[in-house]
Design a protein around this motif. Structure first.
Motif, PDB file in Angstrom:
ATOM      1  N   ALA A 198      35.660 -64.670 -68.530  1.00 37.23           N
ATOM      2  CA  ALA A 198      35.769 -64.284 -69.990  1.00 37.23           C
ATOM      3  C   ALA A 198      34.941 -64.191 -70.386  1.00 37.23           C
ATOM      4  CB  ALA A 198      35.611 -66.259 -69.952  1.00 37.23           C
ATOM      5  N   ARG A 199      33.398 -63.479 -70.050  1.00 36.49           N
ATOM      6  CA  ARG A 199      32.295 -62.439 -70.504  1.00 36.49           C
ATOM      7  C   ARG A 199      33.625 -61.062 -71.020  1.00 36.49           C
ATOM      8  NH1 ARG A 199      28.559 -65.483 -68.928  1.00 36.49           N
ATOM      9  NH2 ARG A 199      28.330 -64.366 -67.563  1.00 36.49           N
ATOM     10  N   VAL A 200      33.728 -60.853 -69.285  1.00 38.63           N
ATOM     11  CA  VAL A 200      33.984 -59.336 -69.840  1.00 38.63           C
ATOM     12  C   VAL A 200      35.398 -59.473 -70.344  1.00 38.63           C
ATOM     13  CG1 VAL A 200      35.451 -59.051 -67.599  1.00 38.63           C
ATOM     14  CG2 VAL A 200      34.048 -57.239 -68.221  1.00 38.63           C
ATOM     15  N   GLN A 201      35.704 -59.842 -70.321  1.00 38.40           N
ATOM     16  CA  GLN A 201      37.372 -59.596 -70.534  1.00 38.40           C
ATOM     17  C   GLN A 201      37.266 -59.806 -72.625  1.00 38.40           C
ATOM     18  OE1 GLN A 201      40.153 -59.346 -68.909  1.00 38.40           O
ATOM     19  NE2 GLN A 201      42.039 -58.958 -70.477  1.00 38.40           N
ATOM     20  N   GLU A 202      35.965 -60.001 -73.273  1.00 37.71           N
ATOM     21  CA  GLU A 202      35.763 -60.936 -74.327  1.00 37.71           C
ATOM     22  C   GLU A 202      35.412 -59.410 -75.005  1.00 37.71           C
ATOM     23  OE1 GLU A 202      37.196 -62.501 -77.291  1.00 37.71           O
ATOM     24  OE2 GLU A 202      38.165 -63.556 -75.061  1.00 37.71           O
ATOM     25  N   ALA A 203      34.781 -58.330 -74.274  1.00 33.93           N
ATOM     26  CA  ALA A 203      34.054 -56.628 -74.144  1.00 33.93           C
ATOM     27  C   ALA A 203      35.400 -56.491 -74.520  1.00 33.93           C
ATOM     28  CB  ALA A 203      33.317 -56.415 -73.677  1.00 33.93           C
ATOM     29  N   VAL A 204      36.606 -56.717 -73.679  1.00 34.82           N
ATOM     30  CA  VAL A 204      37.107 -55.225 -73.305  1.00 34.82           C
ATOM     31  C   VAL A 204      38.182 -55.320 -74.646  1.00 34.82           C
ATOM     32  CG1 VAL A 204      39.718 -55.192 -72.043  1.00 34.82           C
ATOM     33  CG2 VAL A 204      36.903 -54.828 -70.770  1.00 34.82           C
ATOM     34  N   ASN A 205      38.287 -56.884 -75.195  1.00 33.41           N
ATOM     35  CA  ASN A 205      39.078 -57.290 -75.965  1.00 33.41           C
ATOM     36  C   ASN A 205      38.758 -56.630 -77.407  1.00 33.41           C
ATOM     37  OD1 ASN A 205      41.304 -58.652 -77.612  1.00 33.41           O
ATOM     38  ND2 ASN A 205      39.788 -60.684 -77.731  1.00 33.41           N
ATOM     39  N   LEU A 206      37.215 -56.601 -77.578  1.00 32.70           N
ATOM     40  CA  LEU A 206      37.309 -55.950 -79.004  1.00 32.70           C
ATOM     41  C   LEU A 206      37.467 -55.170 -78.715  1.00 32.70           C
ATOM     42  CD1 LEU A 206      35.420 -56.067 -81.600  1.00 32.70           C
ATOM     43  CD2 LEU A 206      33.282 -56.224 -79.569  1.00 32.70           C
ATOM     44  N   LEU A 251      45.299 -61.978 -75.050  1.00 26.15           N
ATOM     45  CA  LEU A 251      46.571 -62.656 -74.598  1.00 26.15           C
ATOM     46  C   LEU A 251      45.359 -63.061 -72.628  1.00 26.15           C
ATOM     47  CD1 LEU A 251      50.015 -63.318 -75.050  1.00 26.15           C
ATOM     48  CD2 LEU A 251      48.495 -63.490 -76.864  1.00 26.15           C
ATOM     49  N   MET A 252      44.871 -62.239 -72.249  1.00 25.87           N
ATOM     50  CA  MET A 252      44.602 -62.292 -71.284  1.00 25.87           C
ATOM     51  C   MET A 252      42.874 -62.851 -71.501  1.00 25.87           C
ATOM     52  SD  MET A 252      44.424 -62.825 -67.295  1.00 25.87           S
ATOM     53  CE  MET A 252      45.734 -61.535 -67.365  1.00 25.87           C
ATOM     54  N   GLY A 253      41.638 -62.739 -73.112  1.00 26.70           N
ATOM     55  CA  GLY A 253      41.231 -63.523 -72.737  1.00 26.70           C
ATOM     56  C   GLY A 253      40.995 -64.725 -73.510  1.00 26.70           C
ATOM     57  N   ILE A 254      42.364 -65.085 -74.437  1.00 34.56           N
ATOM     58  CA  ILE A 254      42.814 -66.632 -74.756  1.00 34.56           C
ATOM     59  C   ILE A 254      42.594 -67.307 -73.798  1.00 34.56           C
ATOM     60  CG2 ILE A 254      44.429 -68.069 -76.195  1.00 34.56           C
ATOM     61  CD1 ILE A 254      44.552 -65.689 -77.959  1.00 34.56           C
ATOM     62  N   ALA A 255      42.799 -66.697 -72.696  1.00 35.30           N
ATOM     63  CA  ALA A 255      43.460 -67.792 -70.725  1.00 35.30           C
ATOM     64  C   ALA A 255      42.092 -68.014 -70.485  1.00 35.30           C
ATOM     65  CB  ALA A 255      44.745 -67.553 -70.058  1.00 35.30           C
ATOM     66  N   LEU A 256      41.698 -67.554 -70.799  1.00 38.58           N
ATOM     67  CA  LEU A 256      40.486 -67.822 -69.886  1.00 38.58           C
ATOM     68  C   LEU A 256      39.169 -67.950 -71.042  1.00 38.58           C
ATOM     69  CD1 LEU A 256      39.082 -64.298 -67.907  1.00 38.58           C
ATOM     70  CD2 LEU A 256      40.251 -66.287 -67.027  1.00 38.58           C
ATOM     71  N   ARG A 257      39.535 -67.982 -72.108  1.00 38.69           N
ATOM     72  CA  ARG A 257      38.699 -68.878 -72.644  1.00 38.69           C
ATOM     73  C   ARG A 257      38.856 -70.098 -73.179  1.00 38.69           C
ATOM     74  NH1 ARG A 257      39.399 -65.361 -77.299  1.00 38.69           N
ATOM     75  NH2 ARG A 257      40.679 -67.571 -78.553  1.00 38.69           N
ATOM     76  N   LEU A 258      40.132 -70.744 -73.344  1.00 37.90           N
ATOM     77  CA  LEU A 258      40.443 -72.465 -73.199  1.00 37.90           C
ATOM     78  C   LEU A 258      39.560 -72.964 -72.252  1.00 37.90           C
ATOM     79  CD1 LEU A 258      44.724 -71.459 -74.312  1.00 37.90           C
ATOM     80  CD2 LEU A 258      42.609 -72.220 -75.250  1.00 37.90           C
ATOM     81  N   PRO A 259      39.507 -74.252 -72.791  1.00 41.04           N
ATOM     82  CA  PRO A 259      39.141 -74.986 -71.480  1.00 41.04           C
ATOM     83  C   PRO A 259      40.113 -75.563 -70.397  1.00 41.04           C
ATOM     84  CG  PRO A 259      38.983 -76.186 -73.769  1.00 41.04           C
ATOM     85  CD  PRO A 259      39.628 -74.930 -73.551  1.00 41.04           C
TER      86      PRO A 259
END
Length: 405
Positions: A278-286, A74-82
């Motif tokens: 956003a990039r670091v959060q997506e990596a952690v998300n994976l 959810l944190m990754g989504i919050a940072l990924r949204l426009p």
């Protein structure tokens, strides 16, 4: 200790292998969550290398693993949204949450009650557990080169925002039949005051305050040159853990609090800061996503699935076909980003059932001891991983050929 080392090695090898071929996986019919689930099935029920029952309370382990995975996602989504997307599309999201989600709950509950040998309250708990669109599996559908190159942003962003919001807002639907089953003298009053007001509303308020304070502090620290690059890159992960633990310690909805924290934090940062976070959060998300699906694969109650007989496939087919698609088509005129028929059909189909259903099934098991909700939810999660995972890339490419710019 031997099993722990095997589990660590298996997780590391799986994440490493999938990371090395991530571009190929994004273009194939095999999604990373599905592959991780299959690795767990092979290591557990098939080969017998790992058995979570020997690690302690496996239900408690899965509940906490699912909660942590949801928080990171959810944190990754919050940072990924426009920026300000949830505010600009507030009307559409409110319609999806206030009307669409209860309709999906009732549809899922009615189908479960009609197909399985369940009491009404158990069917309502199962329906509530699986009604939300899972943000973890949805992220694997709407991210990557194939999705971004073929699917419109209005579809991807709205699905991400909906899945993030309804994940936390499923809690009142799950808790209502639990409280009605309990011995409370005034279950509806308890539901309104403790669940809706305290756990939901207070979670949003606390998350928004925490996110605003963290974002403001980050901007001030940068302005005064107090922060270096490594500290900067772990900010959102630390904020995720802080929101999860703090909200849970206060007895509020920690899942919803994390998303509110991320949205508020995102309003305070931008540009270079936003893209790097956003990039670091997506990596952690994976890294957190794949292990939880491996754990599910280890724990699948396949004997209970077989005991369902014909009712198992009937439950899967009916809920995957009728839980979401009719509701989205019904509400389509009021959902601006999904008003076009091709996009509405995509949105109606891609409503995966995943980690959120597991989390709420574990909550039901902890509160009531009912094992049947876990059996039904795990079966639907496995089916959704297969069906939605396999169909994601082909349907995205088909849409891009027919309707893409």
């Amino acid at each position: 200790m031997t099993e722990l080392n095997i589990a660590l090695a298996l997780v590391g090898a799986t994440v490493l292998a999938m990371g090395l071929v991530s571009r190929l996986l994004n273009r194939s019919v095999l999604s990373p969550p599905l592959l991780a689930f299959l690795v767990g099935v092979m290591a557990g029920p098939v080969l017998g290398w790992l058995d979570p029952a020997r690690w302690g309370d496996e239900m408690a382990i899965l509940e906490q693993a699912a909660r942590l995975t949801l928080g990171v996602s959810l944190m990754g989504i919050a940072l990924r949204l426009p920026p300000r997307f949830v505010f600009r599309q507030g009307r559409s999201l409110i319609l999806l949450l206030a009307l669409g989600m209860p309709l999906m709950w009732l549809a899922s509950s009615g189908l479960a009650f009609g197909v399985l040998d369940l009491t009404l309250m158990t069917a309502l708990m199962l329906g509530a557990a699986v009604c939300a669109t899972d943000p973890v599996v949805a992220s694997s559908i709407v991210t990557g080169g194939v999705a971004t190159g073929n699917l419109p942003g209005r579809f991807r962003h709205t699905l991400s925002a909906e899945s993030a919001l309804n994940d936390g807002l499923a809690l009142p639907l799950v808790m209502l039949p639990i409280l009605l089953l309990g011995s409370a003298n005034a279950p509806l009053q308890d539901w309104l005051l403790h669940v809706l007001l305290w756990q939901v509303v207070v979670a949003v308020v606390l998350g928004a305050i925490l996110g605003w304070l963290a974002g403001t502090a980050l901007r001030l620290a940068e302005a005064r040159d107090l922060i270096d690059q490594p500290s900067f890159l772990v900010t959102t992960l630390a904020l995720t853990v802080l929101a999860l633990g703090g909200a849970k310690a206060l007895g509020t909805d920690s899942i919803l609090a994390v998303f509110a924290t991320g949205i508020a934090f995102d309003q305070q940062v931008g540009g270079k800061e936003r893209s790097e976070e956003a990039r670091v959060q997506e990596a952690v998300n994976l890294f957190f996503t794949l292990p939880v699906f491996m754990l599910v694969g280890l724990m699948i109650p396949w004997r209970d699935w077989l005991a369902l007989g014909w009712a198992g496939p009937a439950l899967v087919l009916s809920i995957l076909a009728l839980r979401r698609l009719p509701v989205i088509l019904l509400l389509r005129p009021g959902i601006g980003p999904w008003r076009d028929w091709p996009v509405a059909l995509l949105a109606g189909w891609f409503g995966p059932i995943g980690v959120s259903a597991l989390f709420y099934a574990m909550l039901v098991h902890r509160e009531t001891g009912d094992h049947s909700v876990w059996v039904g939810a795990s079966l639907l999660v496995a089916a959704s991983l297969l069906v939605h995972g396999v169909s994601a890339a082909p349907l995205a490419k088909y849409y891009g050929r027919r309707h893409g710019d």
